[in-house]
Design an enzyme around this catalytic site. Structure first.
Site, PDB file in Angstrom:
ATOM      1  N   PHE A 250       0.809  -1.221   0.000  1.00  0.00           N
ATOM      2  CA  PHE A 250       0.000   0.000   0.000  1.00  0.00           C
ATOM      3  C   PHE A 250       0.840   1.269   0.000  1.00  0.00           C
ATOM      4  O   PHE A 250       0.353   2.341   0.352  1.00  0.00           O
ATOM      5  CB  PHE A 250      -1.003   0.000   1.164  1.00  0.00           C
ATOM      6  CG  PHE A 250      -2.213  -0.843   0.878  1.00  0.00           C
ATOM      7  CD1 PHE A 250      -3.391  -0.274   0.447  1.00  0.00           C
ATOM      8  CD2 PHE A 250      -2.161  -2.224   1.010  1.00  0.00           C
ATOM      9  CE1 PHE A 250      -4.499  -1.045   0.160  1.00  0.00           C
ATOM     10  CE2 PHE A 250      -3.263  -3.012   0.729  1.00  0.00           C
ATOM     11  CZ  PHE A 250      -4.441  -2.424   0.297  1.00  0.00           C
ATOM     12  N   PRO A 253       2.603   5.258  -4.990  1.00  0.00           N
ATOM     13  CA  PRO A 253       2.068   6.589  -5.275  1.00  0.00           C
ATOM     14  C   PRO A 253       1.141   6.561  -6.480  1.00  0.00           C
ATOM     15  O   PRO A 253       1.288   5.738  -7.378  1.00  0.00           O
ATOM     16  CB  PRO A 253       3.320   7.418  -5.571  1.00  0.00           C
ATOM     17  CG  PRO A 253       4.340   6.412  -6.018  1.00  0.00           C
ATOM     18  CD  PRO A 253       4.044   5.159  -5.253  1.00  0.00           C
ATOM     19  N   CYS A 261     -15.238   1.414  -0.326  1.00  0.00           N
ATOM     20  CA  CYS A 261     -14.858   1.167   1.076  1.00  0.00           C
ATOM     21  C   CYS A 261     -14.067   2.306   1.700  1.00  0.00           C
ATOM     22  O   CYS A 261     -14.536   2.963   2.630  1.00  0.00           O
ATOM     23  CB  CYS A 261     -14.061  -0.133   1.170  1.00  0.00           C
ATOM     24  SG  CYS A 261     -15.036  -1.613   0.803  1.00  0.00           S
ATOM     25  N   LYS A 322      -9.738   0.836  -9.531  1.00  0.00           N
ATOM     26  CA  LYS A 322      -8.560  -0.016  -9.460  1.00  0.00           C
ATOM     27  C   LYS A 322      -8.692  -1.068 -10.557  1.00  0.00           C
ATOM     28  O   LYS A 322      -9.766  -1.237 -11.139  1.00  0.00           O
ATOM     29  CB  LYS A 322      -8.449  -0.685  -8.080  1.00  0.00           C
ATOM     30  CG  LYS A 322      -9.598  -1.627  -7.761  1.00  0.00           C
ATOM     31  CD  LYS A 322      -9.452  -2.247  -6.383  1.00  0.00           C
ATOM     32  CE  LYS A 322      -8.320  -3.242  -6.336  1.00  0.00           C
ATOM     33  NZ  LYS A 322      -8.273  -3.994  -5.053  1.00  0.00           N
TER      34      LYS A 322
END
EC number: 1.1.1.22
Length: 452
Positions: A250, A253, A261, A322
Site C-alpha cells: 500500500f 504513489p 470502502c 482499481k
C-alpha cells in the site's frame, strides 16, 4: 450448513457463492426482482474475476439459489448473513436504514432460533442495536454475530478462500463454535480464527481500512514533496520499503484511492469520533490529502497546455478505481473527466471493464473506445488513471504514431521516465520530475557526455 445471504451486491454475492462452493446450501436474497431474474439466467451484476464461473457451477449443481422472498430464504437456514449496503449518510456516517429494515423483516419471519451474522461494514454498536430492535419484534430466541469482510475487489475469490484471518464478534461461545465450523474449510493453512466481542469486530474492519488508506495518502503526500525537490518517489519507496518495520504494501504513489470502502469508511470513523466528542485529525487529513490527490493529473494536464485545453483531445486509459473491477465509485478518473470536460477538452476513453458504467453517467459527452490504441487516435495527450496490466507494456512506437503529440500523464507510474524520454515522449509521472526528449538529449549529448 444451510445459509441465507441477504443482499446480492459485491459482498453478498461473493460470500454466498464461496460458501456454496465449499458444499453449503445457500440461498441469496435481493429485493430487486430484475437482479434475481438475471442471476437465475447467469447474468452477474458485477465484474469480479472468477465469480461468474463459480456462480454458474454452484447454481447448476443446486447449492446456490436466488429469491426475492426473505421469509422463504431463511425458513430452513441455520445462519442468516446480512450483506446489504451501508452507504455514506448525509453527515458522513454510515446509512443503516437497510440494516434495520432487513433486521425487522428477519424478526417477523423467525419461527425457530437462528444466528444472524452482520457481514456489512457497520459502525460500532450496530450489532447491539440490531439485537435490541429485533427483540422488540419477536419472542423467538436468536443471536446476532459480527463477521466483517476483508475482500479486495479484483481478488475477492482468493481473499475469501485464502483469508489472512477470519474475525467474528459473538456474545456466546456456542455461536463462535458454529461460525468456526463454517469457516474451517478456509483455514486449512492455519490462518487464525479470531473470536472477540461484536464491538471489537466492528471496529477491526474500520481500523484496518483506516490504516491502509493512511498509507496511501502518506505516500502520495511524500510523492508530491519528492517531485518538488527533483527526488524520485520510486527510489525513495525502495529505500524505505526494505526496512522491515515499514515494508512495501500500500505504498504505491498514484492519483488517490476510490471505491466503495476506503472513502466512506474513513468518513464513518470521523463521524464516529465526532459523535463521542473526540477529534479525528489524522483521518480528516487522510481524507483531505486523498481528495486533493485526485486533482494532481488535472493540474499536470492544465499546466502542460498553458491552462487552455479548449480544442484539445485527451485520451484516458483506466476508469475503474482499481484494476480487475468495473467499480467506478469515487474513482479518480471521474474527477479528471469532470475537470477536463468543464475546461472544454474532448475525451476519448478506454477501460477493459468499466466503459458501460461510465457511459451510464456521461452518455454522449465522451468518445468510448473498446481498445486502448483506439483511444489514442488524434489525441493530444494520454492520461493513465488505472494500472490495468494491459497498459504496462504497450507498443510505444504505435502510440507515438497515433498521438498528435507524444505526451503521457501517468497517474500510476507504469513507465520508466528515462526510457520514455529516449523514445521521444514528454512524460509526467507522480512524485518524479517531468522528462522530455529535449532534456534527454541534453543529458546524453551535453559537453560532459563522454565522461559519464
Amino acid at each position: 450448513m444451510k445459509i441465507a445471504v441477504i443482499g446480492t451486491g459485491y459482498v453478498g454475492l461473493v460470500t454466498g457463492t464461496c460458501f456454496a462452493e465449499s458444499g453449503n446450501d445457500v440461498v441469496c436474497v435481493d429485493k430487486l426482482a430484475e437482479k434475481i431474474a438475471n442471476l437465475e439466467r447467469g447474468i452477474i451484476p458485477i465484474y469480479e474475476p472468477g465469480l461468474a464461473e463459480l456462480v454458474h457451477r454452484n447454481h447448476r449443481d443446486g447449492r446456490l439459489r436466488f429469491t426475492t422472498s426473505l421469509p422463504e430464504a431463511i425458513a430452513e437456514a441455520e445462519l442468516v448473513f446480512i450483506a446489504v449496503g451501508t452507504p455514506q449518510g448525509e453527515h458522513g456516517g454510515a446509512d443503516l436504514r437497510g440494516i434495520w429494515a432487513v433486521g425487522e423483516e428477519i424478526a417477523k419471519a423467525l419461527d425457530e432460533p437462528k444466528t444472524i451474522v452482520i457481514k456489512s461494514t457497520v459502525p460500532v454498536g450496530t450489532n447491539a442495536e440490531l439485537a435490541r430492535r429485533m427483540a422488540q419484534t419477536t419472542d423467538i430466541p436468536f443471536d446476532v454475530a459480527s463477521n466483517p469482510e476483508f475482500l479486495k475487489e479484483g481478488a475477492a475469490i482468493d481473499d475469501f478462500n485464502k483469508p489472512d484471518r477470519v474475525v467474528v464478534g459473538v456474545r456466546r461461545e456456542e455461536v463462535g463454535e458454529q461460525l468456526h465450523a463454517l469457516y474451517e474449510p478456509f483455514l486449512r493453512t492455519d490462518r487464525p480464527f479470531l473470536i472477540m466481542t461484536p464491538e471489537s469486530a466492528e471496529m477491526t474492519k474500520y481500523v484496518a481500512n483506516c490504516l491502509l488508506a493512511t498509507k496511501i495518502s502518506f505516500i502520495n503526500e511524500m510523492a508530491n514533496l519528492c517531485e518538488s525537490y527533483n527526488a524520485d518517489i520510486n527510489e525513495v519507496r525502495r529505500g524505505i520499503g526494505h526496512d522491515q518495520r515499514i515494508g512495501f504494501s500500500f505504498l504505491f504513489p498514484g492519483v488517490g484511492y476510490g471505491g466503495s470502502c476506503f472513502p466512506k469508511d474513513i468518513r464513518a470513523v470521523i463521524h464516529m469520533a465526532q459523535s463521542r466528542g473526540l477529534p479525528a485529525r489524522m483521518m480528516e487529513a487522510v481524507d483531505q490529502v486523498n481528495e486533493a490527490q485526485k486533482d494532481v493529473l488535472v493540474h499536470k494536464v492544465m499546466d502542460h497546455f498553458g491552462n487552455d485545453v479548449r480544442g484539445k483531445t485527451v485520451a484516458i486509459w483506466g476508469l475503474a478505481f482499481k484494476p480487475r473491477t468495473d467499480d467506478i465509485r469515487e474513482a479518480p478518473a471521474l474527477v479528471l473527466i469532470d475537470a477536463l470536460l468543464a475546461a472544454g477538452a474532448s475525451l476519448r476513453i478506454h477501460d477493459p471493464e468499466a466503459l458501460d458504467n461510465v457511459r451510464a453517467i456521461y452518455g454522449d459527452k465522451l468518445t468510448y473506445c473498446d481498445r486502448p490504441y483506439g483511444a489514442l487516435e488524434q489525441a493530444d495527450a494520454l492520461a493513465i488513471a488505472t494500472e490495468w496490466n494491459e497498459f504496462r507494456n504497450p507498443d510505444f512506437e504505435v502510440m507515438a504514431r497515433l498521438l498528435r503529440q507524444p505526451v503521457i500523464f501517468d497517474g500510476r507510474n507504469l513507465y520508466d521516465p528515462a526510457r520514455m524520454a529516449a523514445l521521444g515522449f514528454t512524460y509526467h509521472g507522480i512524485g518524479r520530475a517531468k522528462v522530455s526528449p529535449e532534456e534527454c538529449a541534453t543529458i546524453t549529448d551535453g559537453p560532459d557526455a563522454s565522461t559519464r
